[in-house]
Design an enzyme around this catalytic site. Structure first.
Site, PDB file in Angstrom:
ATOM      1  N   ALA A   1      30.758  68.939   1.029  1.00  0.00           N
ATOM      2  CA  ALA A   1      31.383  70.255   1.149  1.00  0.00           C
ATOM      3  C   ALA A   1      32.868  70.116   0.812  1.00  0.00           C
ATOM      4  O   ALA A   1      33.396  69.001   0.745  1.00  0.00           O
ATOM      5  CB  ALA A   1      31.217  70.776   2.578  1.00  0.00           C
TER       6      ALA A   1
ATOM      7  N   GLN B   1      35.419  70.584   2.589  1.00  0.00           N
ATOM      8  CA  GLN B   1      36.142  69.872   3.664  1.00  0.00           C
ATOM      9  C   GLN B   1      35.350  68.653   4.147  1.00  0.00           C
ATOM     10  O   GLN B   1      35.374  68.312   5.329  1.00  0.00           O
ATOM     11  CB  GLN B   1      36.447  70.811   4.821  1.00  0.00           C
ATOM     12  CG  GLN B   1      37.603  71.748   4.556  1.00  0.00           C
ATOM     13  CD  GLN B   1      38.954  71.009   4.384  1.00  0.00           C
ATOM     14  OE1 GLN B   1      39.179  69.959   4.969  1.00  0.00           O
ATOM     15  NE2 GLN B   1      39.827  71.568   3.571  1.00  0.00           N
ATOM     16  N   SER B   2      34.686  67.965   3.240  1.00  0.00           N
ATOM     17  CA  SER B   2      33.870  66.810   3.623  1.00  0.00           C
ATOM     18  C   SER B   2      34.720  65.637   4.121  1.00  0.00           C
ATOM     19  O   SER B   2      35.606  65.152   3.403  1.00  0.00           O
ATOM     20  CB  SER B   2      33.044  66.365   2.414  1.00  0.00           C
ATOM     21  OG  SER B   2      32.501  65.090   2.625  1.00  0.00           O
ATOM     22  N   ASN B   3      34.423  65.183   5.330  1.00  0.00           N
ATOM     23  CA  ASN B   3      35.083  63.966   5.841  1.00  0.00           C
ATOM     24  C   ASN B   3      34.594  62.749   5.074  1.00  0.00           C
ATOM     25  O   ASN B   3      35.354  61.813   4.828  1.00  0.00           O
ATOM     26  CB  ASN B   3      34.774  63.789   7.335  1.00  0.00           C
ATOM     27  CG  ASN B   3      35.315  64.927   8.162  1.00  0.00           C
ATOM     28  OD1 ASN B   3      36.516  65.160   8.199  1.00  0.00           O
ATOM     29  ND2 ASN B   3      34.424  65.667   8.825  1.00  0.00           N
TER      30      ASN B   3
ATOM     31  N   ALA C   1      33.669  62.591   1.947  1.00  0.00           N
ATOM     32  CA  ALA C   1      34.339  62.529   0.642  1.00  0.00           C
ATOM     33  C   ALA C   1      35.752  61.966   0.809  1.00  0.00           C
ATOM     34  O   ALA C   1      36.179  61.092   0.041  1.00  0.00           O
ATOM     35  CB  ALA C   1      34.378  63.927   0.016  1.00  0.00           C
TER      36      ALA C   1
END
Ligand SMILES: Cc1ncc(COP(=O)(O)O)c(C=O)c1O
Length: 344
Positions: A77, A79-81, A83
């Site tokens: 997403a 706001q992917s942690n 990533a």
């Protein structure tokens, strides 16, 4: 790189063991004995802002490098942690990272996106799509990199593959050394690998997962992942799961999560995030209210990180100041772009 007892390869990216802290004021507020609640601080794993993905990536990146990879591609997403930590993990060996993210650029980069840029990751926006379409686009990105002479490795969404699961089986052993004896672990369930590794090592009765809405069939996903590392397949029906904290969907803020975030902050000075750990603590509180938790064995709440996501969430100010309005399904186009659900 180093070989561990299971013969798997890891690189050192984080700071371990993470602390296990007693949280008596939070315990009392939840109605648990003051010496019966612990927090496993996997938010303090260090690399790139920390969180559970650091443990997973120690194995995943080692496997990629061992296979000759010189570039990483992953999905998530906006706001992917996962990533964000992959971007930081690529910076360590100095290999380029491409993040294929759901949504579109939406004004100033904040939260995890700000850090993605800081770590030098290239972002490929995928539009309003689910996990399958993201995975297809990641394959295309990797093919482009390969045709330019690179050897990219694709890391699955959330870092939930066999290496990621093994990393959380390791984490469970780390907990047992710190806190011997019976306890029940409570953890957020996103892509599933974290709960799967804990359940594989501790046993399914000793792990309660709190579904965040990131996958459409959490029970099947966690059972399949856990079964990758157990000698016998795990029956999905015996997993302990709560599915009552999803609200209007992944990425949305629920009133229960906001309350839980304020409670942890105001009793213990510990910051949770709206998408994962806030929901997990809300699920823990609901399990105590139901009588499912807190009366027999000590409880361990796994703080899996996510702090940058709080700063990247459009309702962060509402979390801090008081009761936000529960979001409904009529989300705006810009909200969808910022927090597109990962499930198909
Ligand atoms: C902060 C945080 N906690 C928990 C999770 C859930 O972990 P998993 O994807 O292994 O289920 C995630 C996944 O992205 C996360 O970012």
């Amino acid at each position: 790189m180093s070989d561990d007892s299971a013969g798997a390869v890891r690189i050192s990216l984080g700071t371990f063991p993470t602390p296990v802290e007693s949280v008596p004021r939070l315990a009392a507020a939840l109605g648990i004995g003051m010496d019966q609640l612990w927090i496993k601080r996997d938010d303090l794993t260090g690399l790139g802002g920390g969180g559970n993905k650091v443990r997973k990536l120690e194995r995943i990146v080692a496997t990629a490098l061992g296979g000759g990879a010189d570039a990483l591609v992953t999905t998530g997403a906006a706001q992917s942690n996962h990533a964000r930590v992959t971007a930081a993990a690529g910076a360590r060996p100095g290999i380029p990272v491409t993040l294929v993210l759901a949504g579109e650029p939406d004004g100033a980069a904040v939260g995890n996106l700000l850090l993605d840029g800081l770590f030098g990751a290239r972002i490929r926006w995928a539009g309003d799509v689910g996990t399958s379409a993201l995975a297809v686009l990641a394959e295309e990105v990797a093919a482009d990199l390969a045709s330019a002479g690179a050897h990219p490795a694709i890391i699955p969404f959330g870092g939930s593959n066999r290496d990621g699961v093994l990393a959380y089986a390791d984490a469970a052993r780390e907990l047992c050394a710190q806190l011997p004896g019976e306890s029940v672990s409570v953890v957020a369930l996103g892509s599933g690998g974290t709960m799967a590794g804990l359940a594989a090592e501790l046993g399914t009765r000793r792990v309660l997962g709190v579904h965040t809405g990131a996958v459409s069939d959490p029970r099947a996903v966690v059972a399949a992942l856990a079964s990758m590392v157990t000698s016998e397949p795990i029956d999905p029906r015996i997993l302990r799961l709560r599915t009552d904290q999803v609200g209007a969907g992944y990425g949305t803020l629920t009133e229960r999560a906001a309350e839980a975030i304020r409670l942890a902050a105001r009793t213990e000075g510990i910051v949770l995030d709206p998408v994962y750990t806030g929901r997990a603590l809300a699920g823990l509180a609901a399990a105590v209210r139901d009588g499912d938790l807190g009366s027999d064995a000590p409880v361990v709440f796994w703080h899996t990180g996510g702090l940058p996501g709080l700063f990247g969430h459009r309702q962060a100010a509402a979390v801090a100041s008081g009761a936000p309005r529960e979001e409904d399904s009529r989300r705006t186009a810009s909200a969808r772009r910022a927090q597109v659900p990962l499930q198909d």
